[in-house]
Design an enzyme around this catalytic site. Structure first.
Site, PDB file in Angstrom:
ATOM      1  N   HIS A 252       0.851  -1.190   0.000  1.00 27.53           N
ATOM      2  CA  HIS A 252       0.000   0.000   0.000  1.00 27.53           C
ATOM      3  C   HIS A 252       0.883   1.234   0.000  1.00 27.53           C
ATOM      4  CE1 HIS A 252      -2.989   2.962   1.360  1.00 27.53           C
ATOM      5  NE2 HIS A 252      -3.857   2.153   0.796  1.00 27.53           N
ATOM      6  N   GLU A 306      -7.781  -4.984  -0.779  1.00 23.80           N
ATOM      7  CA  GLU A 306      -8.292  -5.662  -1.961  1.00 23.80           C
ATOM      8  C   GLU A 306      -8.175  -7.182  -1.863  1.00 23.80           C
ATOM      9  OE1 GLU A 306      -6.268  -2.990  -2.301  1.00 23.80           O
ATOM     10  OE2 GLU A 306      -7.646  -1.505  -3.142  1.00 23.80           O
TER      11      GLU A 306
END
Length: 367
Positions: A252, A306
């Protein structure tokens, strides 16, 4: 552009080193565990969690706004084919619904809020309708008396059992907002010019459609299918890294520790679903982390939202083609909250670029 402060906000923040993010003054993951979607929506738009009367009134208002106009339903029936993705249909529907929308600069605070609620409320109805039409099925009308999450799942899949609604609600709340991500920033840039609500949302949606942003949940689940047996994971990771490819569902831009959203969704799916998909996902996650530590010692790369989002949405009955649209159904609430905050500032965002080309010369020049 990274870690550049462009404005002040009271909506929320992401603390990457701590693995923490919040909506207003509340821990976002705790809200996802304990709150209704509509109540968090109220918090994002109005700045406070509602009391019981306010909660009922707000949910009733959102339910009424969720109904699509006959003209928009007819438009979707005309243009949606099996090749049309639900978010492309949402883009068209928002543009059509907002064709007479006035600039935010010219609206009162109440009028701006009305527009924000209206367009965010129809998003799940449009997305579900487009999904069904693309499958050769007819539209299921919104039920204004139902909860927002329950109605979305019903309009998309026909069924909406309580466990599935609860799991999906947790996911949707976790993804309402997440700092100044690319789509939120894009929406705020449009809003800063004084443009209208639909244009601001469409600016955000355009950024969101990129596979490096909103398009990742389906790709993360596809990676699970590609790996197959968790025993294949380390060889798969080596191949991806050697080819310089991204490992979808991992890493991320902000978090330098475990993504709290992924941790919560992992908690939800492992508690609710004893399935081969969930078992495979948890095994693959561990193997990917181990492989990355082996290949790139010291690099902190963990599962992001995700990775488990795709697993959760699959378990509640949504197909991969609906993963990113479902993400969008939640994030549009955050976009509109940010658009409202930006519009209230009445100042245009005007960054500068650093020129790195050849040294310019004044005056005449030879061609």
């Amino acid at each position: 552009m990274k870690n550049v402060v462009v404005t002040d906000t009271t909506i929320g923040d992401v603390r990457g080193e701590e693995g923490f993010y919040h909506y207003r003054q509340y821990d976002a993951t705790e809200l996802a565990r304990t709150s209704r979607f509509e109540d968090v929506w109220h918090l994002m738009i109005h700045g406070t969690l509602p009391d019981d009367a306010e909660s009922a009134a707000f949910a009733r208002r959102i339910g009424e706004l969720r109904l699509l106009s006959p003209a928009t339903v007819d438009l979707l029936r005309k243009v949606v084919t099996p090749e049309v993705e639900p978010l492309a249909a949402l883009r068209l529907a928002l543009a059509s619904e907002g064709i007479l929308e006035r600039p935010l600069f010219d609206l009162t605070e109440g009028e701006r809020t009305d527009a924000a609620l209206r367009y965010a409320a129809i998003a799940p109805t449009v997305v579900a309708a487009a999904h069904r039409l693309s499958q050769g099925l007819d539209v299921i009308d919104a039920d204004p008396t139902a909860g927002h999450v329950s109605d979305y799942l019903r309009m998309s899949t026909v069924s909406a059992d309580d466990d599935a609604v609860s799991a999906l609600q947790t996911y949707l709340i976790t993804t309402i907002d997440h700092g100044f991500n690319a789509s939120t920033f894009a929406g705020r840039v449009v809003a800063s010019s004084g443009s209208d609500m639909t244009s601001s949302i469409l600016g955000a949606l355009g950024a969101f459609l990129g596979p490096l942003h909103g398009g990742a949940p389906g790709r993360a689940l596809a990676a699970l299918d590609e790996i197959g047996d968790p025993a294949n994971t380390r060889d798969w990771v080596r191949g991806r890294i050697a080819a310089g490819e991204i490992i979808m569902g991992f890493g991320h831009a902000v978090y330098r520790t475990h993504d709290p959203r992924a941790e919560l969704l992992k908690e939800v799916v492992t508690a609710r679903y004893d399935s081969s998909l969930v078992r495979r996902a948890t095994a693959v996650e561990a193997e990917i982390e181990a492989a990355i530590n082996e290949l790139k010692p010291g690099r902190r790369l963990y599962a992001n939202v995700e990775f488990y989002a795709g697993v959760l949405m699959s378990e509640v009955g949504l197909p991969p083609s609906m993963f990113t649209p479902t993400f969008g159904v939640a994030r549009i609430v955050g976009w509109t909250a940010n658009v409202l905050e930006q519009a209230a500032e009445r100042k245009i965002i005007r960054p500068v670029a650093r020129y790195v080309g050849p040294e310019p010369r004044r005056g005449a020049f030879d061609r």
